[in-house]
Design a protein around this motif. Structure first.
Motif, mmCIF file in Angstrom:
data_model
loop_
_atom_site.group_PDB
_atom_site.id
_atom_site.type_symbol
_atom_site.label_atom_id
_atom_site.label_comp_id
_atom_site.label_asym_id
_atom_site.label_seq_id
_atom_site.Cartn_x
_atom_site.Cartn_y
_atom_site.Cartn_z
ATOM 1 N N LEU A 26 0.769 -1.258 0.064
ATOM 2 C CA LEU A 26 -0.045 0.055 -0.087
ATOM 3 C C LEU A 26 0.924 1.270 -0.007
ATOM 4 N N LEU A 27 2.083 1.243 0.435
ATOM 5 C CA LEU A 27 3.057 2.276 0.479
ATOM 6 C C LEU A 27 3.371 2.725 -0.911
ATOM 7 N N ARG A 30 0.622 4.295 -2.475
ATOM 8 C CA ARG A 30 0.546 5.737 -2.341
ATOM 9 C C ARG A 30 1.490 6.280 -2.979
ATOM 10 N N ASP A 31 2.753 5.995 -3.330
ATOM 11 C CA ASP A 31 3.831 6.747 -4.257
ATOM 12 C C ASP A 31 3.330 6.817 -5.343
ATOM 13 N N MET A 34 0.913 9.479 -5.853
ATOM 14 C CA MET A 34 1.506 10.911 -5.889
ATOM 15 C C MET A 34 2.432 11.061 -7.020
ATOM 16 N N THR A 36 4.890 8.615 -8.709
ATOM 17 C CA THR A 36 6.064 7.845 -8.727
ATOM 18 C C THR A 36 5.738 6.704 -9.826
ATOM 19 N N TYR A 90 -8.040 4.203 -4.814
ATOM 20 C CA TYR A 90 -7.893 5.488 -4.278
ATOM 21 C C TYR A 90 -8.854 5.548 -2.990
ATOM 22 N N LEU A 93 -6.930 4.192 -0.082
ATOM 23 C CA LEU A 93 -5.537 4.995 0.277
ATOM 24 C C LEU A 93 -6.257 6.166 1.148
ATOM 25 N N VAL B 13 -0.841 7.520 5.855
ATOM 26 C CA VAL B 13 -1.044 6.173 5.458
ATOM 27 C C VAL B 13 0.235 5.158 6.256
ATOM 28 N N LEU B 17 -0.623 2.265 8.506
ATOM 29 C CA LEU B 17 -0.542 0.803 8.463
ATOM 30 C C LEU B 17 0.493 0.221 9.519
ATOM 31 N N LEU B 127 -17.027 7.539 -1.833
ATOM 32 C CA LEU B 127 -16.124 8.616 -0.888
ATOM 33 C C LEU B 127 -16.449 9.950 -1.542
ATOM 34 N N PRO B 138 -8.877 10.833 -7.876
ATOM 35 C CA PRO B 138 -7.733 11.126 -7.665
ATOM 36 C C PRO B 138 -7.352 12.301 -8.644
ATOM 37 N N PRO B 143 -2.974 16.995 -3.348
ATOM 38 C CA PRO B 143 -2.247 16.646 -2.091
ATOM 39 C C PRO B 143 -1.438 18.342 -1.978
ATOM 40 N N ASP B 165 10.661 15.439 -4.071
ATOM 41 C CA ASP B 165 9.111 15.216 -4.139
ATOM 42 C C ASP B 165 8.474 14.684 -2.908
ATOM 43 N N MET B 166 7.082 14.530 -2.839
ATOM 44 C CA MET B 166 6.327 14.248 -1.756
ATOM 45 C C MET B 166 6.647 12.963 -1.081
ATOM 46 N N PRO B 167 6.778 11.948 -1.837
ATOM 47 C CA PRO B 167 6.986 10.669 -1.169
ATOM 48 C C PRO B 167 8.361 10.881 -0.552
ATOM 49 N N MET B 170 7.891 12.686 2.880
ATOM 50 C CA MET B 170 7.460 12.253 3.911
ATOM 51 C C MET B 170 8.349 11.273 4.515
#
Lengths: 175, 175
Positions: A26-27, A30-31, A34, A36, A90, A93, B13, B17, B127, B138, B143, B165-167, B170
């Motif tokens: 799930l990570l 997540r990336d 974002m 990646t 989505y 997450l 996230v 987890l 959602l 998405p 974000p 970048d964001m990932p 974090m």
């Protein structure tokens, strides 16, 4: 029951976790949400071994959550993109993120805030009913057996066997 | 980075987890939402070892997701109930279930259907945005850095360092 047999349960949570329930998966997703896309970037950001990352990405491709797309000719190099099936994760997450924001922020506020471009406001995700648009709360939602479980229960009844509760049904219906 | 360090990431996230990301934990919580409360019942339904179940339940109690409540005096026996923090995981389980219904049903239909008692109809979770009530997708959600990440970026800028970048942010903000 072994973990790698959980997709045999007649349960959508178990089947979903058979695809996304491994550590790191799930990570990785997540990336991907974002932005990646490349192996080295995933690896740099997650700090996991190349072997493990390769195994996780391979499984996500095999399950149709990610697709490998060439981005360079000689040598051929690939990047990983979310498919429709992947994009459909989505809400999983976002609900994990929201729970983390509310319960795991250590008093420091949400690490990431979300702006809904359609309305221009900072948003929180709310899980609502497709029919009446009101928020869904566990005390107001009744789980009921779908066709496969109903059929299984009819078989048990036909044999005069006891009907177990829902969690036990979901497991034994798949055996 | 090791898996048991992921709660150090400045990422909700990852922090979520760190509590629910182990194998079996979300299935234990699924059963809890279906009404399972007692150790032997969890064990029977999940078919995992007592040792593993005990470890998972212990962590959920420690993290305040479940609480141990005595239900018998001599000898004292306990059952496990969802706390407010645990009940707040409902959207995570429902979105996993919905994804499994849509993408992993093997053509047999949803194993479990959900009736929203407030409106009396069979429901699907959607959602939506807390501000405009439209579904969140998405491509329409941006974000943005919250206070902790902004502060971290200001520090990097002050030192003349590149902003990742964001990932990557974090991850490195928690190191």
């Amino acid at each position: 029951m072994k973990w790698d047999e959980i997709d045999q349960q007649v349960c959508s949570v178990a089947r979903a976790l058979s695809v996304v329930g491994e550590r790191w998966t799930l990570l990785i997703l997540r990336d991907a949400f974002m932005g990646t896309r490349r192996f080295d970037k995933f690896q740099h950001n997650l700090g996991i071994t190349r072997h493990r990352l390769s195994e996780r990405l391979g499984k996500l491709v095999e399950q149709g959550v990610l697709t490998k797309v060439p981005y360079h000719d000689r040598p051929v190099r690939y990047e990983y993109r979310l498919t429709r099936k992947g994009l459909a994760l989505y809400p999983v997450l976002m609900t994990l993120a929201q729970w983390g924001d509310e319960w795991m922020d250590g008093g420091e506020g949400a690490p990431i805030e979300y702006v809904h471009q359609s309305c221009g406001k900072r948003t929180q995700p709310v899980l609502t009913c497709s029919e009446c648009n009101e928020p869904l709360k566990p005390e107001n939602v009744s789980p009921q057996m779908g066709p496969v479980l109903k059929h299984y229960v009819a078989q048990l009844e036909g044999r005069g066997e006891a009907i177990p509760d829902m969690p036990a049904l979901m497991r034994s219906a798949g055996e």
